[in-house]
Structures are given as C-alpha cells and as structure tokens.
Design a protein around this motif. Sequence first.
Motif, PDB file in Angstrom:
ATOM      1  N   THR A  40       0.854  -1.189   0.000  1.00 14.81           N
ATOM      2  CA  THR A  40       0.000   0.000   0.000  1.00 14.81           C
ATOM      3  C   THR A  40       0.890   1.238   0.000  1.00 14.81           C
ATOM      4  OG1 THR A  40      -0.097   0.000   2.424  1.00 14.81           O
ATOM      5  CG2 THR A  40      -1.835  -1.186   1.266  1.00 14.81           C
ATOM      6  N   ASN A 116      -5.018  -2.577  -0.678  1.00 11.70           N
ATOM      7  CA  ASN A 116      -5.496  -1.218  -0.440  1.00 11.70           C
ATOM      8  C   ASN A 116      -6.853  -1.209   0.271  1.00 11.70           C
ATOM      9  OD1 ASN A 116      -3.243  -0.050  -1.680  1.00 11.70           O
ATOM     10  ND2 ASN A 116      -4.212  -0.052  -3.708  1.00 11.70           N
ATOM     11  N   TYR A 119      -6.429  -2.355   3.886  1.00  6.92           N
ATOM     12  CA  TYR A 119      -5.815  -1.357   4.753  1.00  6.92           C
ATOM     13  C   TYR A 119      -6.778  -0.208   5.042  1.00  6.92           C
ATOM     14  CZ  TYR A 119      -2.268   1.548   6.921  1.00  6.92           C
ATOM     15  OH  TYR A 119      -1.564   2.306   7.821  1.00  6.92           O
ATOM     16  N   ASP A 120      -7.611   0.152   4.069  1.00  6.40           N
ATOM     17  CA  ASP A 120      -8.637   1.163   4.310  1.00  6.40           C
ATOM     18  C   ASP A 120      -9.584   0.707   5.412  1.00  6.40           C
ATOM     19  OD1 ASP A 120      -7.653   2.923   2.457  1.00  6.40           O
ATOM     20  OD2 ASP A 120      -8.991   2.281   0.838  1.00  6.40           O
ATOM     21  N   GLU A 121      -9.922  -0.582   5.393  1.00  5.91           N
ATOM     22  CA  GLU A 121     -10.785  -1.126   6.444  1.00  5.91           C
ATOM     23  C   GLU A 121     -10.105  -1.027   7.809  1.00  5.91           C
ATOM     24  OE1 GLU A 121     -11.657  -5.108   5.298  1.00  5.91           O
ATOM     25  OE2 GLU A 121     -13.003  -4.539   3.653  1.00  5.91           O
ATOM     26  N   LYS A 123      -7.819   1.186   8.707  1.00  5.31           N
ATOM     27  CA  LYS A 123      -7.791   2.587   9.108  1.00  5.31           C
ATOM     28  C   LYS A 123      -9.154   3.043   9.617  1.00  5.31           C
ATOM     29  CE  LYS A 123      -6.104   4.191   5.242  1.00  5.31           C
ATOM     30  NZ  LYS A 123      -5.584   5.164   4.235  1.00  5.31           N
ATOM     31  N   ASN A 124     -10.215   2.625   8.931  1.00  5.14           N
ATOM     32  CA  ASN A 124     -11.556   3.004   9.365  1.00  5.14           C
ATOM     33  C   ASN A 124     -11.875   2.412  10.735  1.00  5.14           C
ATOM     34  OD1 ASN A 124     -12.000   4.433   7.003  1.00  5.14           O
ATOM     35  ND2 ASN A 124     -12.964   2.711   5.951  1.00  5.14           N
TER      36      ASN A 124
END
Length: 241
Positions: A40, A116, A119-121, A123-124
């Motif tokens: 990422t 990606n 990793y967004d999950e 971070k959320n």
Amino acid sequence: MERNHHEDQCNEIEALDSIYCGELEVLETEPHKFRLPIATTEYDPEVETEGLSCKLLFTYTAKYPDTAPLVEIEEPSNFHDGYEEELLEHIHKTIEENLGIEMIFSLVSSAQEWLNVKYDELKNAAETAKEAAKRKVEEEEMKKFEGTRVTVESFMAWKLKFEQDMGITERKEKVAAEARKLTGRELFLSDNTLNESDLKFLMDAGESIESVRIDESLFQNIDDLDLDDSDDENDEDYVPE
C-alpha cells in the motif's frame, strides 16, 4: 495449431520485466519462478509500522496460461491473522476468471487492490475505535457534572452548610444584632454627644468631673417612656420645624 506455452511464458516474463522496472526477481527459468512485491502507499520499508506489504511468488505450470500458475505469499508485513488465506483466495478467484490468457499482471493488480481495500478497512476501524474512546472519555467527564438531583430540601441543607462554612451565618447574625432597635438606655449610653454636652454644662457651672455622681436608677425605666412624636403634635405650644 498447438499452442507453444513455453514461448508464451517467455514473452510474458519480458513484458513483466518492462512493466515493473527492475522489481521483477526471476529465481528459476525451467519452469519460470519469479516474485513481485506489492504494498500500500502508506507502507515504508524503513519503518514498517504502517501499511501492508508482501511478495507474490509465482511458478509457471507446464501448460500455463491454460492452467493456473502456482502462487505463494512471502514476507507479509503488518498482516493480521487470516490475511494470507484471504489474499490467496482472492487471487485464485482472479485466476479462474483469466484462464487461457497471460494473467500475471492481472493477478498482481488484483492483489494490490485487495491490500489497499484491506488497509482502508483497518484505518476506518482504528478511527472508529479512536472516536469511541473519545466519546467514552467525554461521557465520563459529563458524569462528573450530573451529580445528584437537587430538591428543595437538599438545596436548603446545602445552603445552610455553605453559609456556615463561609461565615455568612455569623455575619448575618452580627448584622441583625446591630440592626435591632436600641433601648432608651442603650441609645443614651451610645450617644457620646449627650455625654459630652452634659459634662460641658457641669464644667461651665464650676463642677469638677470627679464630683459628678450618676444615679443609674433614673434610667431603669427609660424604655417605658413614650417617645412617640405624636404627643408633640397634640401639644398646643408645638411648632413644627
């Protein structure tokens, strides 16, 4: 005409080397075995504290691309439990969709997209946990201001204690004592001008202060005297000022 799988594989290796600009690492050629890194954008190989990263190890089978290549995951970084299995399952689904055509670029791109999204999950989830922790702290702070419901009785008890602690009750009693109506005797004794005028009168008459004797019995019933101004008004000789 029978397909030349070996030639197709060699051509794909050349294309991959051109696309990934030196990131392609060929380990064997018979059959071709090579690896490509994916990560990422947040991943820093020097720090390795954020982002996700791994290397995909591919091995051509004899009749690739008509058959699926072998895929392995190496050197996963910041992967949580189960991530490797999930990523391999995702890659295998992409393989099934691309059988019969050279697919390594598609597999790498699909795996990169999976990283990606994952990793967004993360971070959320981290942001949600942070907000939840912040709300909990705020709720705890608000509880400090809730206290006990105030009633008339509890307020009056608090007010009495507060005034006692602050000395307000004592000051009120002092003010009330000072403000109450003075008796005639207290009024006379407290009026220094009366004392001074009488002494002056005696001294003018030639009497010494030591010879003056005060009969206190004269003042014992002074409180019973009617000092109301109304009697003066009824006096025929009374002239208002």
